[in-house]
Design an enzyme around this catalytic site. Structure first.
Site, short mmCIF file in Angstrom:
data_model
loop_
_atom_site.label_atom_id
_atom_site.label_comp_id
_atom_site.label_asym_id
_atom_site.label_seq_id
_atom_site.Cartn_x
_atom_site.Cartn_y
_atom_site.Cartn_z
N HIS A 155 14.94 10.12 27.14
CA HIS A 155 15.88 9.21 27.83
C HIS A 155 16.79 8.50 26.84
CE1 HIS A 155 13.02 9.62 31.23
NE2 HIS A 155 12.11 9.50 30.28
N SER A 276 42.48 8.97 11.84
CA SER A 276 43.26 8.52 12.99
C SER A 276 44.67 8.22 12.53
CB SER A 276 42.62 7.26 13.57
OG SER A 276 43.57 6.50 14.28
N LYS A 282 39.19 4.97 10.45
CA LYS A 282 38.49 5.99 11.22
C LYS A 282 38.19 7.27 10.46
CE LYS A 282 37.48 6.00 15.01
NZ LYS A 282 38.20 6.09 16.27
N GLU A 289 33.18 17.49 18.29
CA GLU A 289 33.74 17.20 19.61
C GLU A 289 34.44 18.42 20.22
OE1 GLU A 289 35.56 13.00 19.90
OE2 GLU A 289 35.37 13.39 17.77
N GLN A 321 41.14 44.30 36.34
CA GLN A 321 41.91 44.14 35.10
C GLN A 321 41.77 42.70 34.59
OE1 GLN A 321 45.68 46.28 34.40
NE2 GLN A 321 46.65 44.27 34.63
N LYS A 324 39.35 41.19 31.40
CA LYS A 324 39.52 41.19 29.94
C LYS A 324 39.79 39.83 29.34
CE LYS A 324 40.77 45.75 30.46
NZ LYS A 324 40.71 45.44 31.90
N1 ARG Z 1 44.61 48.34 32.92
C1 ARG Z 1 43.64 48.73 33.88
C2 ARG Z 1 42.45 47.75 33.82
O1 ARG Z 1 42.34 47.07 32.90
C3 ARG Z 1 43.14 50.11 33.60
C4 ARG Z 1 42.58 50.79 34.79
C5 ARG Z 1 43.68 51.07 35.75
N2 ARG Z 1 43.27 51.92 36.81
C6 ARG Z 1 44.00 52.05 37.90
N3 ARG Z 1 43.53 52.86 38.77
N4 ARG Z 1 45.11 51.42 38.08
O2 ARG Z 1 41.66 47.67 34.73
#
Ligand code: ARG
Length: 457
Positions: A155, A276, A282, A289, A321, A324
């Site tokens: 605590h 600071s 500071k 942080e 897509q 990513k």
């Molecule tokens: N750039 C696309 C992705 O990252 C690749 C796959 C695309 N496939 C499609 N059938 N349009 O998902």
């Protein structure tokens, strides 16, 4: 000119090109994409799906393209949409019709699933090394501080005395599990999806096992719909990275508290602190942080991808897509946080005196005083009550338990003898906790030995 425009009578609107394109962020997959294509095309040659000399020419040209990308000589084209079609377009521009054979028996759907798996495999290894480095630094500091006493908290109230080694090694264990989780995810990522085609595999006699072997995959996917359309390994990765960041954020929070004047347990090195612009006095723990702050961003990536994948029908959908950027961002964030965090703790100064003072000031030996009475015959609940009253007395008189005279002790219970002072000394409190997992010097030394072996293995 697009690789798929045969059935279209109009060019794509420029807005759609921009919107649809992923080349700005998926270009970082160029190496995986080309490596995967080389393995695919060599297999096509071997299986006599295309001619061997064609396969060889494609392979040679792909290698040249790879070198050119690495030398910064290649400009990617938004109209070619993504890294996969950019590479293929360049290939065709260099060797014409032969280049058009690369995509035989393959779809971008299984291609992108392959690339992202290859990418994640590599990055898991990189991140694992960075965590290991953090463990090494933790272990080194722990070795020096098996006798450095500080209060352990519950605590955020001082609870029982522990050592700095004990405290730091708690984080060692946490990140050890983080490494385990990553290794687990690695196993499930290490499965080749190529050969799944667009969704229903392919009519060509592909040798998927040969491709898997060539690319270092442990196994192949056993359902083509699943192979192209699941991203659970990405979500696992993001989940693991979120847990890792959660650990680092707790650690950061403690370090931020510890370097405040109120605690004064540590001092950050000047090279890992900032000043600071207005307050001359500071010295701020910005690094800790920011690590704490960036945790939110990694959680965000996890939530983003979970939400993107929610309710998607089989198999591939363009929504995917969107896998990513969260994956890349989380990996980049972790790879920035870990080295700077590790260096920050490696360079911090430990203020032993302040730690000890805090442990002495907070009645952290009250449990041991109760245990002393128990060991001399009193039931624990009664002992708890006696020591509670003693603590109250100490607070009213501005004393600690160690300051009381034996007469004062005896007013609360006749069981107390001279030996109480030894029993409640902080060193004794720590070293009596001689159970594996506990803070005693000898147990910590054993755990440190085991941990050193683990790091070597
Ligand atoms: N750039 C696309 C992705 O990252 C690749 C796959 C695309 N496939 C499609 N059938 N349009 O998902």
């Amino acid at each position: 000119m697009k690789l798929w425009d045969g059935r279209f009578s109009k060019a794509t609107d420029a807005l759609v090109d921009d919107f649809n394109s992923s080349i700005f962020f998926d270009q970082r997959l160029y190496k995986q994409d080309i490596e995967g294509s080389i393995a695919h095309v060599m297999m096509l040659g071997k299986q006599e799906i295309i001619k061997q000399n064609e396969a060889d020419l494609i392979k040679k040209t792909l290698k040249e393209i790879l070198a050119d990308i690495e030398a910064g000589k290649v400009e990617f084209d938004v109209a070619a949409e993504d890294i996969h079609m950019n590479v293929e377009t360049i290939l065709i521009s260099r060797i014409g019709d032969v280049g058009k054979k690369l995509h035989t028996g393959r779809s971008r759907n299984d291609q992108v699933a392959l690339d992202i798996r290859m990418y994640i495999k590599e990055e898991i290894k990189n991140i694992d090394l960075l965590i290991k480095k953090l463990q090494e630094v933790l272990l080194n500091i722990a070795k020096k501080h098996t006798e450095t006493i500080l209060p352990g908290y519950t605590h955020l109230q001082r609870a029982q005395p522990i050592t700095l080694a004990h405290h730091l090694m708690a984080y060692f264990e946490m990140v050890k599990r983080d490494r385990n989780r990553l290794a687990d995810t690695y196993r499930r990522t290490n499965i080749l999806p190529l050969g799944s085609g667009a969704l229903a595999a392919t009519t060509y006699p592909l040798d998927r096992h040969a491709v898997a072997k060539k690319l270092g995959f442990e196994d192949i996917t056993y359902n083509s719909l699943d192979g192209v359309s699941d991203r659970d390994f990405c979500i696992e990765l993001l989940s693991n990275l979120s847990i890792l960041m959660m650990h680092l954020s707790r650690f950061s929070e403690e370090l931020i508290l510890w370097c405040s004047l109120e605690f004064g347990f540590i001092e950050m090195d000047d090279s890992y602190s900032t000043g600071s612009s207005i307050m001359p006095q500071k010295k701020n723990p910005d690094v800790a942080e920011l690590v704490r702050g960036k945790t939110g961003r990694v959680y965000g990536s996890l939530m983003a991808l979970l939400t993107t994948m929610k309710s998607l029908p089989l198999a591939y959908n363009k929504d995917m897509q969107e896998d990513k950027e969260p994956v890349f961002d989380a990996i980049d964030t972790i790879k920035m946080c870990l080295p700077v965090f590790t260096a920050m703790i490696d360079t911090m100064k430990v203020r032993k005196e302040n730690m000890l003072k805090a442990a002495k000031g907070g009645f952290t030996n009250a449990t041991d005083a109760a245990d002393y009475l128990v060991k001399n015959g009193m039931p624990f609940r009664d002992a708890h009550e006696v020591i509670g009253k003693l603590v109250f007395y100490c607070i009213q008189n501005g004393k600690s338990l160690d300051d009381l005279t034996l007469e004062e002790y005896k007013k609360f219970s006749p069981v107390f003898e001279e030996s109480v002072y030894q029993a409640i000394s902080l060193e004794e409190c720590v070293n009596k906790r001689n159970v594996i997992g506990g803070p005693s010097k000898s147990m910590m030394e054993e755990v440190i030995r085991k941990s050193e072996e683990y790091l070597k293995s």
